[in-house]
Design a protein around this motif. Structure first.
Motif, PDB file in Angstrom:
ATOM      1  N   LEU A   1       0.823  -1.207   0.000  1.00  0.00           N
ATOM      2  CA  LEU A   1       0.000   0.000   0.000  1.00  0.00           C
ATOM      3  C   LEU A   1       0.859   1.261   0.000  1.00  0.00           C
ATOM      4  O   LEU A   1       0.437   2.298  -0.523  1.00  0.00           O
ATOM      5  CB  LEU A   1      -0.946  -0.003   1.196  1.00  0.00           C
ATOM      6  CG  LEU A   1      -1.989  -1.135   1.191  1.00  0.00           C
ATOM      7  CD1 LEU A   1      -2.872  -1.055   2.417  1.00  0.00           C
ATOM      8  CD2 LEU A   1      -2.840  -1.080  -0.074  1.00  0.00           C
TER       9      LEU A   1
ATOM     10  N   LYS B   1       1.515   2.255  -3.517  1.00  0.00           N
ATOM     11  CA  LYS B   1       0.346   2.899  -4.123  1.00  0.00           C
ATOM     12  C   LYS B   1       0.153   4.307  -3.576  1.00  0.00           C
ATOM     13  O   LYS B   1      -0.235   5.221  -4.303  1.00  0.00           O
ATOM     14  CB  LYS B   1      -0.908   2.043  -3.882  1.00  0.00           C
ATOM     15  CG  LYS B   1      -0.832   0.671  -4.533  1.00  0.00           C
ATOM     16  CD  LYS B   1      -2.121  -0.107  -4.369  1.00  0.00           C
ATOM     17  CE  LYS B   1      -3.211   0.434  -5.277  1.00  0.00           C
ATOM     18  NZ  LYS B   1      -2.955   0.240  -6.692  1.00  0.00           N
ATOM     19  N   GLN B   2       0.447   4.504  -2.277  1.00  0.00           N
ATOM     20  CA  GLN B   2       0.305   5.835  -1.686  1.00  0.00           C
ATOM     21  C   GLN B   2       1.321   6.798  -2.298  1.00  0.00           C
ATOM     22  O   GLN B   2       1.002   7.968  -2.557  1.00  0.00           O
ATOM     23  CB  GLN B   2       0.491   5.730  -0.167  1.00  0.00           C
ATOM     24  CG  GLN B   2       0.203   7.018   0.597  1.00  0.00           C
ATOM     25  CD  GLN B   2       1.412   7.936   0.667  1.00  0.00           C
ATOM     26  OE1 GLN B   2       2.553   7.486   0.584  1.00  0.00           O
ATOM     27  NE2 GLN B   2       1.165   9.232   0.792  1.00  0.00           N
TER      28      GLN B   2
END
Length: 202
Positions: free
Chosen positions: A92, A95-96
């Motif tokens: 994640l 993606k951030q």
């Protein structure tokens, strides 16, 4: 390591065969909104059923990378097995970081997008608003820019379609033929020069 990407639920099918050992499978992503800004990823819906598909080209790239980086393979294998929550956070985080890049790019385009939006017809503004109605506030900036430029593209495509389907009259065809057969400016042959006095031409 392929990223997990949700796909819209499909009707139940026959029991799938178990993947071969060591086989890497990649998921497809639902289309999300129709248009996105450059670098902006479509909206994902994590509550949808997770489904996978095989992409031989991607598998080959991953296999080559794994072969070249065995210690990284060992590290992430251990991370997933022993610390799955940290493995999820690592995924994640990537993606951030991409979200930050996309948002910064959208912020640079925001003044132009806002100016274009303010000059749009009420119908165009309504379409933009509809596209943003279900957008998560976390992604609002890049979605707004994408929706504005998506509406511009829609209008441009509609105008091109009108031009390509407009009826052609005989006058238009005659003018086009005349224009196609006319010499380009500057390519006309030079005018014949007058012969000097006392010389015969022939």
């Amino acid at each position: 390591m392929p990223s997990l990407k949700p796909r819209k639920p499909q009707p139940p099918a026959a029991e799938p065969s178990a993947p071969s050992e060591g086989r890497v499978e990649e998921q497809s992503m639902s289309a999300g909104q129709n248009s996105t800004a450059a670098g902006a990823e479509p909206e994902t819906h994590v509550d949808e059923e997770m489904q996978f598909r095989t992409n031989p080209e991607v598998e080959k790239k991953i296999a080559d990378y794994k072969e070249a980086h065995p210690r990284e393979v060992e590290y992430f294998t251990k991370l997933v097995n022993q610390h799955p929550e940290r493995a999820v956070n690592y995924h994640l985080l990537q993606k951030q970081r991409q979200h930050e890049i996309d948002t910064k790019a959208a912020m640079r385009q925001m003044p132009q997008a806002q100016a274009i939006y303010d000059k749009m017809t009420p119908e165009s503004r309504e379409r933009v608003t509809e596209r943003l109605a279900e957008v998560n506030k976390y992604n609002h900036t890049k979605r707004f820019v994408a929706a504005v430029f998506g509406e511009l593209n829609r209008k441009s495509m509609a105008e091109n379609r009108r031009m390509m389907t407009a009826p052609i009259t005989k006058v238009d065809l005659a003018g086009a033929k005349a224009g196609a057969g006319a010499p380009a400016p500057g390519s006309e042959p030079p005018a014949p020069r007058a012969a000097p006095a006392g010389m015969s031409v022939g």
